[in-house]
Write an enzyme that holds these catalytic residues in place. Structure first.
Site, PDB file in Angstrom:
ATOM      1  N   LYS A 247      40.104  42.051  33.043  1.00 63.75           N
ATOM      2  CA  LYS A 247      41.317  41.212  32.954  1.00 63.75           C
ATOM      3  C   LYS A 247      40.933  39.919  32.968  1.00 63.75           C
ATOM      4  O   LYS A 247      40.116  39.344  33.617  1.00 63.75           O
ATOM      5  CB  LYS A 247      41.932  41.577  34.457  1.00 63.75           C
ATOM      6  CG  LYS A 247      42.897  40.796  34.786  1.00 63.75           C
ATOM      7  CD  LYS A 247      43.653  41.026  36.286  1.00 63.75           C
ATOM      8  CE  LYS A 247      44.760  40.216  36.465  1.00 63.75           C
ATOM      9  NZ  LYS A 247      45.428  40.669  37.934  1.00 63.75           N
TER      10      LYS A 247
ATOM     11  N   LYS B 153      42.490  31.252  38.592  1.00 64.62           N
ATOM     12  CA  LYS B 153      41.715  32.358  39.054  1.00 64.62           C
ATOM     13  C   LYS B 153      40.328  32.499  38.144  1.00 64.62           C
ATOM     14  O   LYS B 153      39.778  33.744  38.082  1.00 64.62           O
ATOM     15  CB  LYS B 153      42.685  33.596  38.800  1.00 64.62           C
ATOM     16  CG  LYS B 153      43.900  33.503  39.483  1.00 64.62           C
ATOM     17  CD  LYS B 153      44.645  34.877  39.691  1.00 64.62           C
ATOM     18  CE  LYS B 153      45.728  34.826  40.705  1.00 64.62           C
ATOM     19  NZ  LYS B 153      46.563  36.163  40.730  1.00 64.62           N
TER      20      LYS B 153
ATOM     21  N   LYS C 147      43.430  43.693  30.068  1.00 63.26           N
ATOM     22  CA  LYS C 147      44.584  42.999  30.072  1.00 63.26           C
ATOM     23  C   LYS C 147      44.409  41.605  30.051  1.00 63.26           C
ATOM     24  O   LYS C 147      43.507  41.043  30.532  1.00 63.26           O
ATOM     25  CB  LYS C 147      45.107  43.008  31.500  1.00 63.26           C
ATOM     26  CG  LYS C 147      46.193  42.396  32.121  1.00 63.26           C
ATOM     27  CD  LYS C 147      46.399  42.610  33.672  1.00 63.26           C
ATOM     28  CE  LYS C 147      47.477  41.888  34.171  1.00 63.26           C
ATOM     29  NZ  LYS C 147      47.576  41.932  35.726  1.00 63.26           N
TER      30      LYS C 147
END
Ligand code: PBG
Length: 340
Positions: free
Chosen positions: A210, A232, A263
């Site tokens: 991700k 993040k 993702k």
């Protein structure tokens, strides 16, 4: 000039054109006969945003035709999608600010919106498969996927909360729990805790690779879950890296992941291919909110044909090696599938 007396093999082939690939494209029937990649509604996981209330749905501004549903409306939507052949659903909860806190405690309360949603879906549609989201950010006052201490995201303390959340979701009836947080070691920890709680049959779909992506903006609008400070990047991956995705996959595989996800999808087709070629689990691609919004925005302006762009996107994600696609286009694709 080529010599008529001593032609090379290549020249003969050019003269005679024995290989004419266009022959296999000459009619719609032949094109279908030789089509290498197919998608069906069974390959789709359909996300649903859930909010409190009764008999309401509100459209998400940056995601035309995608709605936040109250539980009763979500059940109607699921019934319609099941008619179209979609069988797996991924709910995400809209949590009011007042219920958010440092340790995301709302995430495992028996009567939380999310757990009520899972129970309601399971009560009405026993055969449906529910993939539940294991992540702190919708419940975290900091909007992060882990516990924040002095501006840092603390890994191991977060695992305890994720495992509690996973067990609560399994108890509510989730078939697959999907940790989307990118903390180290969470797949193994959640597996162990689920097993100890008697949930050996609950699967884990790891968000394996991700990326810290700009394409999650509309999703964060939908849930009001944007990080309240910083970004993040200390847990989600650097878009520049692919070897690191293989390391994440190796760990998730060893820790017992049943599915591994990449993702976003379209900007990372090489990562999907690489995981497909190197691992035996099913590979899932998350065609994220920003990918959806781009197609919809350009189509609204008349700049592209939205339906064709949707189909081509999903086909390309499968061709790259995804077995399963999580996409906001799910219902629209299934409708197109039955019209074709
Ligand atoms: C967070 C989560 C995010 C998405 C799914 N789960 C956003 C984020 O990491 O900030 C994004 C999905 C999308 O953009 O469609 N656990």
């Amino acid at each position: 000039m080529r010599s008529k007396i001593y032609p090379t093999v290549r020249q003969i082939q050019q003269d005679m054109l024995t290989r004419r690939p266009r022959r296999n494209r000459k009619s719609a029937v032949i094109r279908e006969l030789v089509q290498e990649t197919h998608i069906t509604p069974h390959d789709i996981i359909y996300p649903l945003f859930i909010m409190e209330g009764n008999n309401k749905q509100t459209e998400i501004k940056s995601m035309p035709q995608v709605y936040r549903y109250t539980i009763d409306r979500a059940l109607e939507e699921i019934a319609e999608c099941m008619e179209l052949g979609i069988q797996t659903f991924a709910p995400f909860p809209v949590v009011p600010d007042a219920l958010k806190d440092k340790y995301a405690t709302e995430s495992y309360q028996e009567n939380s919106l999310y757990l009520r949603t899972i129970r309601a879906i399971k009560a009405q549609f026993g055969e449906v498969c529910i993939m539940s989201d294991v992540a702190m950010d919708p419940y975290s006052s900091a909007g992060h996927d882990g516990v924040v201490e002095n501006g840092k995201i603390i890994n191991d303390e977060s695992l305890e909360i994720l495992a509690r959340m996973a067990i609560a979701q399994a108890e509510a009836g989730a078939d697959i729990v999907a940790p989307s947080d990118m903390m180290d070691g969470r797949v193994g920890f959640i597996r162990k805790e689920l097993d100890e709680a008697g949930f050996q049959d609950v699967s884990i779909m790891a968000y394996t690779a991700k990326y810290a992506s700009a394409f999650y903006g509309p999703f964060r609008d939908a849930l009001d879950s944007a990080p309240r400070f910083g970004d993040k990047k200390t847990y989600q991956m650097n878009p520049a890296n692919i070897r690191e995705a293989l390391l994440e996959a190796q760990l998730d595989f060893e820790e017992g992941a049943d599915f591994m996800m990449v993702k976003p999808a379209l900007p990372y087709l090489d990562v999907i291919r690489s995981l497909r070629d190197n691992f035996t689990t099913p590979i899932v691609a998350y065609n994220v909110s920003g990918e959806y919004a781009m197609v919809k925005a350009a189509a609204e302006r008349g700049w592209i044909d939205g339906e064709k762009a949707m189909y081509e996107s999903l086909l390309s994600i499968k061709r790259a090696g995804a077995d399963i696609i999580l996409t906001y286009f799910g219902k629209e694709f299934a409708q197109l599938y039955h019209r074709q």
